[in-house]
Design a protein around this motif. Structure first.
Motif, PDB file in Angstrom:
ATOM      1  N   ALA A  10       0.894  -1.175   0.000  1.00 62.49           N
ATOM      2  CA  ALA A  10       0.000   0.000   0.000  1.00 62.49           C
ATOM      3  C   ALA A  10       0.923   1.214   0.000  1.00 62.49           C
ATOM      4  O   ALA A  10       2.132   1.073   0.159  1.00 62.49           O
ATOM      5  N   PRO A  11       0.369   2.425  -0.193  1.00 60.02           N
ATOM      6  CA  PRO A  11       1.250   3.592  -0.157  1.00 60.02           C
ATOM      7  C   PRO A  11       2.103   3.630   1.107  1.00 60.02           C
ATOM      8  O   PRO A  11       1.597   3.491   2.220  1.00 60.02           O
ATOM      9  N   ARG A  12       3.427   3.738   0.902  1.00 60.28           N
ATOM     10  CA  ARG A  12       4.415   3.825   1.983  1.00 60.28           C
ATOM     11  C   ARG A  12       4.451   2.589   2.865  1.00 60.28           C
ATOM     12  O   ARG A  12       4.909   2.656   4.018  1.00 60.28           O
ATOM     13  N   ALA A  13       3.986   1.449   2.374  1.00 61.25           N
ATOM     14  CA  ALA A  13       3.978   0.202   3.148  1.00 61.25           C
ATOM     15  C   ALA A  13       4.757  -0.865   2.394  1.00 61.25           C
ATOM     16  O   ALA A  13       4.208  -1.560   1.521  1.00 61.25           O
ATOM     17  N   LEU A  14       6.035  -1.002   2.721  1.00 60.55           N
ATOM     18  CA  LEU A  14       6.902  -1.981   2.075  1.00 60.55           C
ATOM     19  C   LEU A  14       6.944  -3.269   2.893  1.00 60.55           C
ATOM     20  O   LEU A  14       6.765  -3.265   4.112  1.00 60.55           O
ATOM     21  N   ALA A  15       7.201  -4.369   2.213  1.00 55.75           N
ATOM     22  CA  ALA A  15       7.318  -5.660   2.879  1.00 55.75           C
ATOM     23  C   ALA A  15       8.253  -6.544   2.057  1.00 55.75           C
ATOM     24  O   ALA A  15       8.545  -6.261   0.896  1.00 55.75           O
ATOM     25  N   PHE A  16       8.718  -7.611   2.673  1.00 61.64           N
ATOM     26  CA  PHE A  16       9.564  -8.578   1.990  1.00 61.64           C
ATOM     27  C   PHE A  16       8.761  -9.841   1.720  1.00 61.64           C
ATOM     28  O   PHE A  16       8.014 -10.312   2.575  1.00 61.64           O
ATOM     29  N   GLU A  17       8.924 -10.375   0.538  1.00 60.90           N
ATOM     30  CA  GLU A  17       8.178 -11.549   0.095  1.00 60.90           C
ATOM     31  C   GLU A  17       9.175 -12.644  -0.285  1.00 60.90           C
ATOM     32  O   GLU A  17      10.138 -12.382  -1.021  1.00 60.90           O
ATOM     33  N   PRO A  18       8.965 -13.869   0.203  1.00 58.80           N
ATOM     34  CA  PRO A  18       9.893 -14.954  -0.165  1.00 58.80           C
ATOM     35  C   PRO A  18       9.862 -15.220  -1.667  1.00 58.80           C
ATOM     36  O   PRO A  18       8.818 -15.079  -2.318  1.00 58.80           O
ATOM     37  N   LEU A  19      11.014 -15.575  -2.216  1.00 57.54           N
ATOM     38  CA  LEU A  19      11.122 -15.932  -3.627  1.00 57.54           C
ATOM     39  C   LEU A  19      11.280 -17.434  -3.767  1.00 57.54           C
ATOM     40  O   LEU A  19      12.133 -18.041  -3.117  1.00 57.54           O
ATOM     41  N   ASP A  20      10.482 -18.031  -4.614  1.00 58.17           N
ATOM     42  CA  ASP A  20      10.661 -19.432  -4.971  1.00 58.17           C
ATOM     43  C   ASP A  20      11.495 -19.483  -6.241  1.00 58.17           C
ATOM     44  O   ASP A  20      11.022 -19.088  -7.316  1.00 58.17           O
ATOM     45  N   SER A  45       7.317   7.811  -6.742  1.00 58.76           N
ATOM     46  CA  SER A  45       5.920   8.000  -7.156  1.00 58.76           C
ATOM     47  C   SER A  45       5.116   6.724  -6.909  1.00 58.76           C
ATOM     48  O   SER A  45       3.923   6.779  -6.613  1.00 58.76           O
ATOM     49  N   GLN A  46       5.768   5.556  -7.032  1.00 57.85           N
ATOM     50  CA  GLN A  46       5.103   4.301  -6.669  1.00 57.85           C
ATOM     51  C   GLN A  46       4.910   4.221  -5.158  1.00 57.85           C
ATOM     52  O   GLN A  46       3.825   3.892  -4.662  1.00 57.85           O
ATOM     53  N   TYR A  47       5.984   4.504  -4.434  1.00 60.96           N
ATOM     54  CA  TYR A  47       5.969   4.424  -2.970  1.00 60.96           C
ATOM     55  C   TYR A  47       4.879   5.323  -2.380  1.00 60.96           C
ATOM     56  O   TYR A  47       4.180   4.944  -1.435  1.00 60.96           O
ATOM     57  N   ARG A  48       4.722   6.502  -2.959  1.00 55.76           N
ATOM     58  CA  ARG A  48       3.725   7.457  -2.452  1.00 55.76           C
ATOM     59  C   ARG A  48       2.329   7.205  -3.004  1.00 55.76           C
ATOM     60  O   ARG A  48       1.352   7.788  -2.534  1.00 55.76           O
ATOM     61  N   GLY A  49       2.239   6.377  -4.043  1.00 55.29           N
ATOM     62  CA  GLY A  49       0.935   6.094  -4.635  1.00 55.29           C
ATOM     63  C   GLY A  49       0.447   7.159  -5.584  1.00 55.29           C
ATOM     64  O   GLY A  49      -0.752   7.244  -5.868  1.00 55.29           O
ATOM     65  N   THR A  50       1.357   7.995  -6.113  1.00 55.73           N
ATOM     66  CA  THR A  50       0.955   9.085  -7.001  1.00 55.73           C
ATOM     67  C   THR A  50       1.134   8.751  -8.476  1.00 55.73           C
ATOM     68  O   THR A  50       0.698   9.519  -9.334  1.00 55.73           O
ATOM     69  N   ASN A  51       1.780   7.645  -8.776  1.00 57.21           N
ATOM     70  CA  ASN A  51       2.043   7.298 -10.169  1.00 57.21           C
ATOM     71  C   ASN A  51       0.732   7.055 -10.917  1.00 57.21           C
ATOM     72  O   ASN A  51      -0.159   6.359 -10.408  1.00 57.21           O
ATOM     73  N   PRO A  52       0.572   7.602 -12.140  1.00 55.44           N
ATOM     74  CA  PRO A  52      -0.703   7.441 -12.854  1.00 55.44           C
ATOM     75  C   PRO A  52      -1.053   5.993 -13.158  1.00 55.44           C
ATOM     76  O   PRO A  52      -2.233   5.656 -13.272  1.00 55.44           O
ATOM     77  N   ASP A 320      17.330  -3.272   5.174  1.00 55.23           N
ATOM     78  CA  ASP A 320      17.020  -1.941   5.686  1.00 55.23           C
ATOM     79  C   ASP A 320      16.384  -1.049   4.617  1.00 55.23           C
ATOM     80  O   ASP A 320      16.310   0.186   4.794  1.00 55.23           O
ATOM     81  N   ALA A 321      15.911  -1.640   3.534  1.00 51.31           N
ATOM     82  CA  ALA A 321      15.305  -0.876   2.438  1.00 51.31           C
ATOM     83  C   ALA A 321      14.139   0.007   2.890  1.00 51.31           C
ATOM     84  O   ALA A 321      14.042   1.165   2.463  1.00 51.31           O
ATOM     85  N   PRO A 322      13.219  -0.475   3.740  1.00 52.89           N
ATOM     86  CA  PRO A 322      12.109   0.412   4.136  1.00 52.89           C
ATOM     87  C   PRO A 322      12.572   1.711   4.780  1.00 52.89           C
ATOM     88  O   PRO A 322      12.003   2.778   4.509  1.00 52.89           O
ATOM     89  N   ALA A 323      13.602   1.636   5.609  1.00 52.31           N
ATOM     90  CA  ALA A 323      14.110   2.851   6.251  1.00 52.31           C
ATOM     91  C   ALA A 323      14.733   3.794   5.226  1.00 52.31           C
ATOM     92  O   ALA A 323      14.594   5.022   5.325  1.00 52.31           O
ATOM     93  N   MET A 324      15.412   3.234   4.226  1.00 49.53           N
ATOM     94  CA  MET A 324      16.025   4.070   3.192  1.00 49.53           C
ATOM     95  C   MET A 324      14.959   4.772   2.352  1.00 49.53           C
ATOM     96  O   MET A 324      15.094   5.948   2.015  1.00 49.53           O
ATOM     97  N   PHE A 325      13.899   4.061   2.004  1.00 51.25           N
ATOM     98  CA  PHE A 325      12.799   4.686   1.258  1.00 51.25           C
ATOM     99  C   PHE A 325      12.181   5.830   2.074  1.00 51.25           C
ATOM    100  O   PHE A 325      11.837   6.882   1.523  1.00 51.25           O
ATOM    101  N   GLU A 326      12.039   5.622   3.367  1.00 42.15           N
ATOM    102  CA  GLU A 326      11.455   6.659   4.217  1.00 42.15           C
ATOM    103  C   GLU A 326      12.333   7.904   4.223  1.00 42.15           C
ATOM    104  O   GLU A 326      11.832   9.034   4.177  1.00 42.15           O
ATOM    105  N   ARG A 327      13.644   7.723   4.250  1.00 45.72           N
ATOM    106  CA  ARG A 327      14.566   8.866   4.238  1.00 45.72           C
ATOM    107  C   ARG A 327      14.472   9.622   2.907  1.00 45.72           C
ATOM    108  O   ARG A 327      14.478  10.849   2.877  1.00 45.72           O
ATOM    109  N   LEU A 328      14.396   8.874   1.824  1.00 44.71           N
ATOM    110  CA  LEU A 328      14.240   9.514   0.518  1.00 44.71           C
ATOM    111  C   LEU A 328      12.921  10.263   0.432  1.00 44.71           C
ATOM    112  O   LEU A 328      12.849  11.380  -0.091  1.00 44.71           O
ATOM    113  N   ASP A 329      11.876   9.652   0.937  1.00 45.38           N
ATOM    114  CA  ASP A 329      10.543  10.255   0.888  1.00 45.38           C
ATOM    115  C   ASP A 329      10.510  11.575   1.646  1.00 45.38           C
ATOM    116  O   ASP A 329       9.833  12.534   1.238  1.00 45.38           O
ATOM    117  N   LYS A 330      11.263  11.661   2.730  1.00 44.39           N
ATOM    118  CA  LYS A 330      11.291  12.878   3.543  1.00 44.39           C
ATOM    119  C   LYS A 330      12.220  13.939   2.956  1.00 44.39           C
ATOM    120  O   LYS A 330      12.282  15.059   3.476  1.00 44.39           O
TER     121      LYS A 330
END
Length: 344
Positions: A10-20, A45-52, A320-330
């Motif tokens: 969801a906007p600003r909600a990152l998660a890790f998903e296992p890869l098969d 723009s994806q992270y914030r949910g603004t991308n068309p 630590d990707a979610p924290a890095m995205f948050e820093r960029l977003d700010k």
């Protein structure tokens, strides 16, 4: 490292998903990611949910965004990331040995199964720092914009916006023989641009008047807007010489306020050109393509023509990707290229 991928739930909600990881088929290689760059433009723009693409469906045949209930990129978004480099750890192809390094686009994930042709066309130069591989796509975006500006040796070129793509545009335009004015509100970004090839740095507010004064009233031979900010595009149009070209590279979100097309744009016969990496200029398409742009972005770095390593200002572990995205977003001060490391 456990095979996994970064997704956006969801906007600003990152998660890790296992890869098969599937068993390798004939003519395939398994790539382990070494580094992945984060784009502060498209990805935010994806992270914030603004991308068309997240609100409308893009009709590929008509090339129109359609306002219906089925957006092209519904949640969860599984294609974050387009600046990757890795090494082959398993192979079924004789000329693609284990240890060979490959650049490309396979999103923020630990592993990627690639067809042989894909890997073969994207081999890193031997001995190159693997981190130059993260600039293959964003470098191609910048080179495409410089091509679209039709720069001639001796031109005065004004580049508005000095994030990562703008910094690459500055270097590429300077290497094309232009005198480059680098414009950004951030003095540190202006300083970086001057160190890496710009003729001078300048604040964007009131830039049109200063550029006109410097050129005896003529203006810049071309202006390249790379920030995606409406005021920057407006000032680029004002700063351009009569009947010259403004290249809009920035990813503008929503409607544009303050762009007065009835003023300088209309009365100075300004050409407004969109530069976007889904294609190249039609007149050059028999010679240039996206694969050539990608390869050129790597080779120019390897040969020392472009120096992009100083643009890497922040690095974090993949987890630590979610924290890095948050820093960029700010909009943390001093950040240019953020990189995720997959090294154990």
């Amino acid at each position: 490292m456990t095979p996994s991928a970064l997704i956006l739930k969801a906007p600003r909600a990152l998660a890790f998903e296992p890869l098969d990881l599937p068993q390798l088929g004939r003519g395939e290689v398994l790539i382990r990611t070494l580094y992945s760059g984060i784009s502060a433009g498209t990805e935010l723009s994806q992270y914030r949910g603004t991308n068309p693409f997240m609100h409308r469906r893009f009709d590929e045949a008509l090339r129109l965004f359609m306002a219906d209930q089925n957006p092209s990129w519904p949640y969860p978004v599984r294609h974050l990331g387009y600046e990757e480099v890795g090494e082959i750890v398993e192979t079924s192809v004789a000329d693609l040995p284990v240890g060979a390094r490959v650049y490309g686009t396979w999103n923020h994930r630990t592993h990627f199964v690639a067809p042989a042709d894909y890997a073969r066309e994207r081999l890193m130069p031997k001995g190159a720092d693997p981190r130059i591989g993260i600039f293959s796509h964003i470098g191609a975006v910048a080179l495409n914009g410089v091509h679209d500006a039709n720069i001639r040796i001796g031109d005065l070129v004004a580049v508005f916006g000095l994030g990562v793509p703008g910094q690459i545009v500055v270097q590429a335009a300077a290497q094309s023989g232009a005198q480059v004015i680098a414009l950004d509100p951030d003095p540190l970004r202006r300083e970086t641009a001057v160190k890496l090839g710009a003729w001078m740095g300048m604040e964007p507010e009131g830039a049109a008047e200063r550029i006109k004064e410097m050129t005896g009233g003529k203006g810049a031979d071309s202006c390249i807007e790379v920030s995606g900010a409406a005021p920057a595009l407006a000032e680029a149009i004002r700063a351009a010489a009569y009947a010259s070209r403004v290249v809009a590279m920035g990813f503008f979100q929503g409607e544009l306020s303050g762009v007065r097309l009835g003023e300088e744009f209309h009365h100075n016969r300004i050409q407004l050109i969109c530069s976007q990496i889904s294609g190249v200029a039609p007149e050059a398409s028999h010679r240039w393509s996206k694969p050539r742009l990608w390869r050129t972005a790597i080779e120019l770095q390897h040969r020392g023509v472009l120096d992009l390593m100083p643009l890497i200002t922040h690095e974090a572990k993949f987890e630590d990707a979610p924290a890095m995205f948050e820093r960029l977003d700010k909009g943390e001060a001093g950040m240019l290229q953020a990189v995720l490391s997959f090294q154990s």
